[in-house]
Design a protein around this motif. Structure first.
Motif, PDB file in Angstrom:
ATOM      1  N   UNK A 549       0.822  -1.206   0.000  1.00  0.00           N
ATOM      2  CA  UNK A 549       0.000   0.000   0.000  1.00  0.00           C
ATOM      3  C   UNK A 549       0.859   1.259   0.000  1.00  0.00           C
ATOM      4  N   UNK A 551       0.986   5.137   1.182  1.00  0.00           N
ATOM      5  CA  UNK A 551       0.380   6.154   2.033  1.00  0.00           C
ATOM      6  C   UNK A 551       1.109   7.470   1.830  1.00  0.00           C
ATOM      7  N   UNK A 595      -2.206  -0.202  10.936  1.00  0.00           N
ATOM      8  CA  UNK A 595      -3.197  -0.239   9.873  1.00  0.00           C
ATOM      9  C   UNK A 595      -3.617  -1.664   9.511  1.00  0.00           C
ATOM     10  N   UNK A 596      -3.037  -2.656  10.197  1.00  0.00           N
ATOM     11  CA  UNK A 596      -3.438  -4.038  10.014  1.00  0.00           C
ATOM     12  C   UNK A 596      -3.216  -4.523   8.575  1.00  0.00           C
ATOM     13  N   UNK A 597      -1.992  -4.322   8.071  1.00  0.00           N
ATOM     14  CA  UNK A 597      -1.672  -4.824   6.736  1.00  0.00           C
ATOM     15  C   UNK A 597      -0.715  -6.009   6.848  1.00  0.00           C
ATOM     16  N   UNK A 641     -17.796   7.889   2.891  1.00  0.00           N
ATOM     17  CA  UNK A 641     -17.545   6.762   3.773  1.00  0.00           C
ATOM     18  C   UNK A 641     -17.738   7.231   5.206  1.00  0.00           C
ATOM     19  N   UNK A 642     -16.750   7.201   5.993  1.00  0.00           N
ATOM     20  CA  UNK A 642     -16.844   7.693   7.366  1.00  0.00           C
ATOM     21  C   UNK A 642     -15.451   8.045   7.838  1.00  0.00           C
ATOM     22  N   UNK A 644     -12.006   7.802   9.389  1.00  0.00           N
ATOM     23  CA  UNK A 644     -11.138   6.673   9.654  1.00  0.00           C
ATOM     24  C   UNK A 644     -10.035   7.149  10.593  1.00  0.00           C
ATOM     25  N   UNK A 660      -4.135   7.145   0.687  1.00  0.00           N
ATOM     26  CA  UNK A 660      -4.663   7.754   1.914  1.00  0.00           C
ATOM     27  C   UNK A 660      -3.591   8.582   2.610  1.00  0.00           C
TER      28      UNK A 660
ATOM     29  N   UNK B  50      -6.935  -0.232  -0.065  1.00  0.00           N
ATOM     30  CA  UNK B  50      -7.490  -0.722   1.193  1.00  0.00           C
ATOM     31  C   UNK B  50      -7.608   0.406   2.203  1.00  0.00           C
ATOM     32  N   UNK B  51      -8.658   0.380   2.993  1.00  0.00           N
ATOM     33  CA  UNK B  51      -8.838   1.345   4.067  1.00  0.00           C
ATOM     34  C   UNK B  51      -8.469   0.660   5.372  1.00  0.00           C
ATOM     35  N   UNK B  52      -7.552   1.235   6.138  1.00  0.00           N
ATOM     36  CA  UNK B  52      -7.081   0.571   7.347  1.00  0.00           C
ATOM     37  C   UNK B  52      -8.209   0.337   8.346  1.00  0.00           C
ATOM     38  N   UNK B  53      -8.140  -0.802   8.994  1.00  0.00           N
ATOM     39  CA  UNK B  53      -9.049  -1.150  10.091  1.00  0.00           C
ATOM     40  C   UNK B  53     -10.522  -1.045   9.720  1.00  0.00           C
ATOM     41  N   UNK B  54     -10.823  -1.275   8.444  1.00  0.00           N
ATOM     42  CA  UNK B  54     -12.219  -1.242   8.031  1.00  0.00           C
ATOM     43  C   UNK B  54     -12.818  -2.630   8.252  1.00  0.00           C
ATOM     44  N   UNK B  55     -14.144  -2.723   8.390  1.00  0.00           N
ATOM     45  CA  UNK B  55     -14.769  -4.042   8.480  1.00  0.00           C
ATOM     46  C   UNK B  55     -14.461  -4.863   7.217  1.00  0.00           C
ATOM     47  N   UNK B  58     -15.833  -3.999   3.703  1.00  0.00           N
ATOM     48  CA  UNK B  58     -15.391  -2.789   3.008  1.00  0.00           C
ATOM     49  C   UNK B  58     -14.082  -3.125   2.326  1.00  0.00           C
ATOM     50  N   UNK B 160     -23.023   2.248   7.724  1.00  0.00           N
ATOM     51  CA  UNK B 160     -21.884   1.589   8.360  1.00  0.00           C
ATOM     52  C   UNK B 160     -21.788   1.914   9.845  1.00  0.00           C
TER      53      UNK B 160
END
Lengths: 691, 168
Positions: A549, A551, A595-597, A641-642, A644, A660, B50-55, B58, B160
């Motif tokens: 990714x 960033x 970021x859990x990648x 979206x929302x 983050x 991002x 990818x969006x980090x820590x998304x469900x 998503x 969401x």
């Protein structure tokens, strides 16, 4: 033939606010006794156009109020009255009051007239007029005020409509003055074939019984004087008071008696209602921006060049590909890049406004506060033409107000103490704005007593922000004033010192990607320096790679990037690595972890560390690789979206992919990292207010 | 692109004013319907950011002509095992009002199926799904010929911030 006036409301409000600003700045500069005629004229003109506009749009509360103001100004202008400090203060108060009224009207609320009526009473007392604070009050009640009946003949010329005047409004305004009877003459209306819909063929005769002076009637028709024949004559009243006026007005033979004239025609009420309903129609609250014509012109030029370049490129595209076309193509593309950059810069310039929009509110503020504090203050404004983004400007003004208040309240000493310290009794506060790199810098300087480091230190120890044995440099001590819950004011005043100040100032500025610093010397003064990005729409970014990714880290928050010397890394607690960098310990945040990648390089010596700073708090972000640096256009991720955590927005890279943007302070929060020594620092603050 | 042309063609054929039109799509052999007015466009699958820590449902965000649009895998949203994406995987871009905000989102589905005109009366009430999380996503059920189509309540499906998402 009715025009929806509400579409012009926004323009009226904007112009009125500008007029009020002009009045305010002139008033603040006035030294009673030495004022020149042009200044008074400027103030008078501003008041006059507000009155005219508000009258046209039916905002009687504003026009009535401006009327008394204007009368006083008129007398001063004609030399009938001396301008005194009392008047200036009163006029300044009415500027505030008008602003409140207009704001309420703009928000389509019913304005609170209490203050206006009070001020009006004061003006009328000065002018020696009877109080008529309730202009449209009970007209049936028998008052002691002399009433006159006027016969008004109003014969508009055919072109009246073309000048943008609407008789309906004048008639309904007339109706508000008192009891009115209306006769309309339509004998001039031609045959339908000759009728021009945009010409006025009607004329009217009104019998108006009112306690108002003739000038009030004249005023209604003031705007159409040249476009209509108007005659106003007194024709008797309930309490005959025509003696004084009869000299100039020939008595007219009128059949109507005063009692008949009292009958209020129902039709007029309907007219008034119509106006009312128009007033309430929704006026779109558009946020507009005023752009200089030169900026628009240069944009048009740029677009012209762009079109030429495009034509050139498409011509090359049609040719067969040879060596020479490729060279031409490359040249064309270079030109295109040049055009685009120019265009981009110019489009950004449209959002840029000179900072004088913010600065202009300070003369008044300084004047009011210095009077309240009994301090003598001179305000110097430098670099007023420095431009910055409109959004940034709107958000920076509250923090600036706070800092200026602070300087006046805590910074500057009272005159006696200044004299005792061998300084000029008049203190100076300087606001300076200038560009530096891609930033705008705003300095707020005072020549007061400077920050009292001893007291700040003591206070910080009392509040548990630092330990008593900690040795801090004076800069570090000064930094403490930006901590939450910090105030050194001995007593809380209504100007500053509630302890919710400086941390909010800093937070607001940081929310704009900016920073604020203070430097101070005892007895010499202190300087607050605000640094802000020129715009919120574009950001200088460092592209980094984490696993697969990409960033973006805002360049402004990057301190340095380095390869990790594994021997200087030590493990603290369960899973936090800390790097010793010179004399600092930098916690290492693994971006892929936060970021859990999956699939990122985990060995510290094979990765790169980007040291970033936020809230005076340095952390290292572990990334796989550094890619290019580039300007990126900030796009909202929230819109579709929302929010983050740890991400401030998104952007689109050259290849069309989304990338991002990392939000450093959000990231630190997300990592659960706390600043060593003061646990509560990174805990989110609630219920903040800008004092 | 040809899909879109077909769609327009069908749209014109079936234009009837007193009925609502629904775009239907297939997912795990079931047919689902969306209010066609919510549909902005239909695209093929493309790589997302990818969006980090998304469900898990998503998938990420794409650049749709300058706007950042999140992509949602409807299979995962409904708890159906995901299948691998291929060139035939379809993304339906919808514009939905969620909590007073108009949001544009992309939905990954197996395949676009058909457009039906369905009168409001024909749509059967939803059986009592109280116990099921997925129940609230269903706006109604309708029979078209032999098949049953599940009409979706998009505003709920794509909200969401709802409790279910927060828990998962």
């Amino acid at each position: 033939m009715s025009i929806d006036l509400s579409q012009f409301f926004e323009v009226f409000f904007e112009e009125s606010f500008e007029g009020l600003d002009a009045m305010e700045s002139e008033l603040v500069n006035i030294e009673p006794g030495t004022e020149d005629k042009e200044t008074i004229n400027t103030i008078f003109r501003a008041a006059h156009s507000i009155k005219g506009g508000s009258g046209t749009f039916g905002f009687t509360s504003v026009s009535d109020f401006t009327h008394v103001l204007e009368t006083l100004l008129d007398q001063i202008r004609d030399g009938q009255r001396e301008l005194t400090t009392e008047y200036v203060n009163l006029l300044l108060k009415s500027v505030d009051c008008l602003r409140t009224l207009l704001r309420a009207l703009q928000a389509e609320e019913t304005p609170d007239l209490e203050e206006a009526n009070e001020l009006r009473g004061k003006f009328e007392a000065i002018l020696g007029m009877e109080s008529t604070a309730e202009p449209t009050g009970s007209s049936d009640a028998v008052t002691e005020v002399a009433k006159n009946t006027y016969q008004i003949d109003f014969k508009p010329k055919p072109h009246l409509f073309k000048t943008g005047n609407e008789p309906l409004f004048m008639i309904s305004e007339l109706g508000e003055l008192g009891e009115i009877e209306t006769q309309a003459f339509y004998d001039a209306v031609p045959d339908i074939h000759q009728l021009h819909p945009d010409e006025c063929f009607l004329s009217w005769r009104f019998f108006l019984t009112t306690d108002k002076e003739q000038s009030a009637i004249e005023e209604i028709f003031e705007w159409v004087e040249d476009d209509a024949e108007i005659t106003i004559n007194v024709c008797g009243g309930i309490f005959e008071d025509a003696a004084a006026l009869s000299e100039e007005n020939e008595p007219l033979s009128v059949q109507k008696t005063a009692t008949q004239a009292l009958v209020s025609p129902a039709g007029n009420k309907e007219l008034a209602k119509k106006v009312e309903s128009k007033k309430s129609t929704d006026s779109s609250t558009s946020n507009s921006i005023r752009v200089g014509i030169d900026k628009v012109d240069s944009l048009i030029n740029m677009v012209g060049e762009l079109v030429i370049t495009q034509a050139m490129l498409s011509q090359i595209g049609e040719q067969e590909i040879t060596e020479s076309t490729i060279t031409a193509l490359q040249e064309g593309l270079a030109q295109l890049a040049h055009n685009t950059r120019d265009l981009q810069e110019n489009v950004m310039r449209i959002r840029m406004l000179p900072i004088s929009f913010v600065f202009s509110r300070f003369p008044r503020l300084v004047r009011d506060i210095s009077q309240k504090l009994n301090k003598q203050v001179e305000l110097k404004l430098l670099g007023e033409q420095t431009e910055l983004d409109k959004t940034v400007m709107e958000k920076i003004s509250d923090p600036m107000v706070h800092l200026v208040r602070n300087s006046l309240d805590h910074g500057l000493e009272i005159p006696e103490r200044r004299i005792a310290a061998g300084k000029d009794p008049v203190g100076t506060v300087t606001l300076n704005a200038f560009h530096q790199g891609g930033n705008i810098v705003i300095e707020i300087m005072d020549d007061g007593q400077g920050l009292n480091t001893e007291r700040i230190r003591q206070k910080a120890i009392d509040n548990g922000l630092i330990q008593a044995h900690e040795e801090l440099s004076s800069d570090e001590v000064n930094e403490l004033i930006f901590m939450p819950g910090f105030s050194t004011a001995d007593e809380v005043s209504d100007i500053s010192g509630r302890g919710v100040g400086m941390d909010v100032v800093r937070r607001n500025i940081q929310a704009l990607n900016g920073s604020v610093e203070v430097s101070s010397a005892p007895g010499v003064g202190s300087t607050f320096t605000i640094r802000l990005p020129l715009t919120l729409a574009i950001l200088d970014g460092q592209l980094v790679q984490v696993a697969q990714h990409t960033y973006i880290i805002p360049l402004i928050s990057i301190v340095e990037s380095l390869q990790i010397d594994i021997s200087k890394v030590s493990r603290v607690g369960k899973d936090l690595d800390v790097l010793r960098l010179r004399d600092e310990y930098i916690p290492i945040l693994r971006l892929y972890d936060i970021f859990d990648h999956q699939g990122a390089i985990e060995e510290l010596d094979k990765t790169l560390l980007v040291v970033v700073e936020s809230d005076n708090h340095k952390v290292g972000l572990l990334v796989d690789d550094l890619l290019a640096q580039q300007q990126v256009v900030i796009k909202s991720l929230e819109a579709n979206y929302q929010k983050v955590d740890g991400i401030s927005g998104a952007t689109i890279l050259g290849d069309g992919r989304v990338s991002l943007i990392v939000d450093i302070s959000g990231l630190i929060k997300l990592s659960g990292l706390k600043r060593p020594g003061s646990q509560e620092l990174l805990v989110e603050q609630h219920g903040t207010e800008v004092a | 692109m040809s899909e879109q042309k077909d769609l327009n063609h069908q749209l014109n054929l079936r234009k009837q004013q007193d009925e609502n039109q629904y775009l239907t799509f297939m997912m795990a052999d079931e047919e689902y319907g969306l209010d066609i007015l919510a549909v902005q466009e239909i695209r093929g699958w493309e790589d997302v950011t990818a969006i980090p820590n998304a469900p898990d449902f998503v998938k990420g965000a794409i650049n749709l002509r300058g706007t950042i649009v999140p992509i949602i895998d409807l299979r995962l949203r409904f708890g159906i095992p995901s299948i691998s994406y291929g060139p035939l995987t379809v993304v339906i871009v919808v514009s939905v009002q969620i909590r007073e905000q108009q949001k544009v989102m992309g939905l990954v589905v197996d395949a676009v199926s058909d457009v039906y005109s369905i009168s409001q009366e024909k749509a059967k009430d939803v059986p009592d799904f109280q116990d099921s999380d997925n129940g609230q996503y269903v706006h109604g059920l309708v029979n078209v010929g032999e098949k049953m189509v599940v009409l979706l309540n998009l505003a709920k499906v794509l909200d969401l911030n709802s409790k279910q998402v927060a828990q998962s």
